[in-house]
Motif scaffolding. Structure first.
Motif, mmCIF file in Angstrom:
data_model
loop_
_atom_site.group_PDB
_atom_site.id
_atom_site.type_symbol
_atom_site.label_atom_id
_atom_site.label_comp_id
_atom_site.label_asym_id
_atom_site.label_seq_id
_atom_site.Cartn_x
_atom_site.Cartn_y
_atom_site.Cartn_z
ATOM 1 N N GLU A 72 0.813 -1.223 0.000
ATOM 2 C CA GLU A 72 0.000 0.000 0.000
ATOM 3 C C GLU A 72 0.846 1.272 0.000
ATOM 4 O O GLU A 72 0.358 2.351 -0.294
ATOM 5 C CB GLU A 72 -1.012 -0.013 1.150
ATOM 6 C CG GLU A 72 -0.442 0.220 2.509
ATOM 7 C CD GLU A 72 -1.548 0.295 3.576
ATOM 8 O OE1 GLU A 72 -2.161 1.368 3.691
ATOM 9 O OE2 GLU A 72 -1.774 -0.733 4.263
ATOM 10 N N TYR A 73 2.140 1.152 0.328
ATOM 11 C CA TYR A 73 3.031 2.320 0.284
ATOM 12 C C TYR A 73 3.821 2.374 -1.025
ATOM 13 O O TYR A 73 4.618 3.274 -1.235
ATOM 14 C CB TYR A 73 4.008 2.283 1.466
ATOM 15 C CG TYR A 73 3.306 2.245 2.810
ATOM 16 C CD1 TYR A 73 2.832 3.417 3.403
ATOM 17 C CD2 TYR A 73 3.085 1.036 3.452
ATOM 18 C CE1 TYR A 73 2.166 3.379 4.620
ATOM 19 C CE2 TYR A 73 2.422 0.985 4.677
ATOM 20 C CZ TYR A 73 1.964 2.163 5.251
ATOM 21 O OH TYR A 73 1.306 2.107 6.446
ATOM 22 N N GLY A 74 3.676 1.364 -1.864
ATOM 23 C CA GLY A 74 4.373 1.347 -3.151
ATOM 24 C C GLY A 74 5.854 1.042 -3.035
ATOM 25 O O GLY A 74 6.629 1.296 -3.956
ATOM 26 N N LYS A 119 5.105 -0.694 -11.995
ATOM 27 C CA LYS A 119 4.363 0.333 -11.258
ATOM 28 C C LYS A 119 3.700 1.300 -12.238
ATOM 29 O O LYS A 119 2.529 1.667 -12.095
ATOM 30 C CB LYS A 119 5.350 1.084 -10.360
ATOM 31 C CG LYS A 119 4.723 1.787 -9.180
ATOM 32 C CD LYS A 119 5.833 2.196 -8.230
ATOM 33 C CE LYS A 119 5.330 3.002 -7.071
ATOM 34 N NZ LYS A 119 6.405 3.333 -6.142
ATOM 35 N N LYS A 123 9.810 -0.728 -11.479
ATOM 36 C CA LYS A 123 9.392 0.629 -11.857
ATOM 37 C C LYS A 123 8.483 0.593 -13.079
ATOM 38 O O LYS A 123 7.499 1.327 -13.168
ATOM 39 C CB LYS A 123 10.619 1.508 -12.125
ATOM 40 C CG LYS A 123 11.368 1.874 -10.847
ATOM 41 C CD LYS A 123 12.610 2.710 -11.149
ATOM 42 C CE LYS A 123 13.305 3.132 -9.880
ATOM 43 N NZ LYS A 123 14.652 3.701 -10.150
ATOM 44 N N GLY A 152 1.243 -2.530 -9.291
ATOM 45 C CA GLY A 152 1.572 -2.619 -7.867
ATOM 46 C C GLY A 152 3.050 -2.870 -7.624
ATOM 47 O O GLY A 152 3.866 -2.812 -8.547
ATOM 48 N N TYR A 153 3.384 -3.166 -6.351
ATOM 49 C CA TYR A 153 4.783 -3.328 -5.962
ATOM 50 C C TYR A 153 4.946 -4.556 -5.097
ATOM 51 O O TYR A 153 4.130 -4.790 -4.230
ATOM 52 C CB TYR A 153 5.261 -2.092 -5.193
ATOM 53 C CG TYR A 153 6.688 -2.216 -4.769
ATOM 54 C CD1 TYR A 153 7.715 -1.758 -5.578
ATOM 55 C CD2 TYR A 153 7.003 -2.840 -3.568
ATOM 56 C CE1 TYR A 153 9.028 -1.913 -5.196
ATOM 57 C CE2 TYR A 153 8.326 -2.995 -3.191
ATOM 58 C CZ TYR A 153 9.331 -2.525 -4.006
ATOM 59 O OH TYR A 153 10.635 -2.685 -3.627
#
Ligand code: KG4
Ligand code: ZN
Length: 340
Positions: free
Chosen positions: A38-40, A171, A168, A176-177
């Motif tokens: 959720e923070y990437g 994203k 990257k 997402g990450y």
């Protein structure tokens, strides 16, 4: 000798037990990926706190899984670098303390050496010497491995690591990450003919890499098109092919330069299916064999740390009572800082 291995360098808590006679007895892993998603990206403080919550239950779990008690453990190995300082400190403090309490030797292990030697956990491990392609979230390196601890960096990324470029680009495509695996999955739906991405630095001699331009090329391509599902898949596909072909060209060059016929692929991006298939085929044409760890040992895990710890403890190395971590630590500097 039975060694407990602990890995807490980033966002995965791993524990494993390796036996010098019987091989890997047990391993377990807890991934914090959902918490950081959720923070990437990885939030270091949250990572450290979560390692604290998980590590003791995981150590208990592997000891139980292996049907052992703590009295059966002959040594403890833990990752001391490179990685996030706070996260490393959790594993190093717990590992060092357990070894002290159990009155057995302890050893701080280099995380990348763990990745490098992860294929040794497989039934048909490579013999030394070999060339290793280390492709993770933080590293892209070609390394000549003459023996354990004898590592010569032949080439490395001048900017982004491959995994970082995957993440990257993923994203940017809204995946997402960390998005490496998701990008690879999306790429399967892509049309390989639609876009052609550059193969960075292949025209220049040498074995260094550069991936930030490729990532920028992906961003520019995305900006120039309507980003429907098919276009996203086509971009993922073109990006993945460019990465895989670039890595193949450099691996071929490294084998020819060293005259070696064994290539080991290690690190998270080593889980990429296209890379595994195409690299094995291309190196086969060179008369070389490619060794991959199984999928779960490509990404971070405790088993590779237990393995390296066991080999080095058997060779008589051990760490003193101090808890030290090395967040930045080049593989080539192993002997300079290896805590004895
Ligand atoms: O080795 P690793 O677990 O962590 C580091 O020590 O850096 O590698 C994680 C990296 C991430 O960048 C992730 O996106 C990438 O490996 N990765 C993949 C795949 N699975 C993981 N990249 C491409 N294709 C995959 N299937
Ligand atoms: Zn790693």
């Amino acid at each position: 000798m039975r060694v407990l291995g602990i890995e807490t360098s980033c966002d995965e808590t791993g524990a494993a037990i390796y036996d010098s006679e019987k091989g890997l007895l047990a391993h377990t892993l807890y991934s914090q990926v959902d918490m950081h998603a959720e923070y990437g990206g990885v939030v270091p403080e949250l990572a450290s706190r979560d390692h604290i919550r998980k590590i003791i239950p995981l150590v208990h779990a592997v000891i139980t899984q292996a049907e052992l008690t703590s009295a059966d453990i002959d040594g403890v190995a833990y990752t001391v670098g490179p990685g996030l300082a706070g996260a490393l400190l959790v594993g190093a403090t717990v590992g060092r303390s357990l070894a002290f309490a159990w009155n057995v030797p302890a050893l701080g292990v280099h995380h990348m050496e763990g990745h490098l030697l992860a294929p040794m956990l497989e039934p048909d491990p490579p013999e030394f010497p070999f060339v290793a392609l280390l492709v993770s979230g933080g590293h892209t390196q070609l390394i000549k491995v003459t023996s354990m601890g004898n590592y010569e960096i032949l080439g490395e990324s001048l900017d982004d690591a491959v995994g970082e470029a995957f993440d990257k680009t993923a994203k940017m495509l809204g995946l997402g990450y960390p998005g490496g695996a998701a990008l690879a999955k999306l790429a399967e739906q892509g049309n390989p003919e639609r876009f052609h991405f550059p193969r960075p630095m292949v025209d220049r001699p040498g074995l260094d890499f550069s991936f930030s331009g490729l990532k920028t090329f992906a961003v520019n391509t995305a900006a120039a098109h309507e980003l429907d599902e098919q276009t996203r898949a086509d971009i993922a596909c073109a990006f993945q092919i460019a990465v895989v072909e670039t890595l193949i060209i450099k691996c071929r060059r490294a084998l020819r330069l060293t005259g070696l016929k064994r290539l080991v692929v290690a690190g998270g991006v080593g889980a990429n299916r296209m890379l595994r298939e195409h690299l094995a085929e291309a190196m086969g044409k060179e008369g070389a064999i490619v060794y991959f760890p199984r999928h779960e040992f490509c990404t971070d895990n405790g088993a590779m740390i237990a393995y390296v710890g066991c080999q080095r403890l058997l060779a008589g190395e051990q760490s003193d009572l101090a808890v030290r971590v090395f967040p930045r630590w080049d593989l080539e500097d192993y002997s300079l800082r290896n805590p004895t």
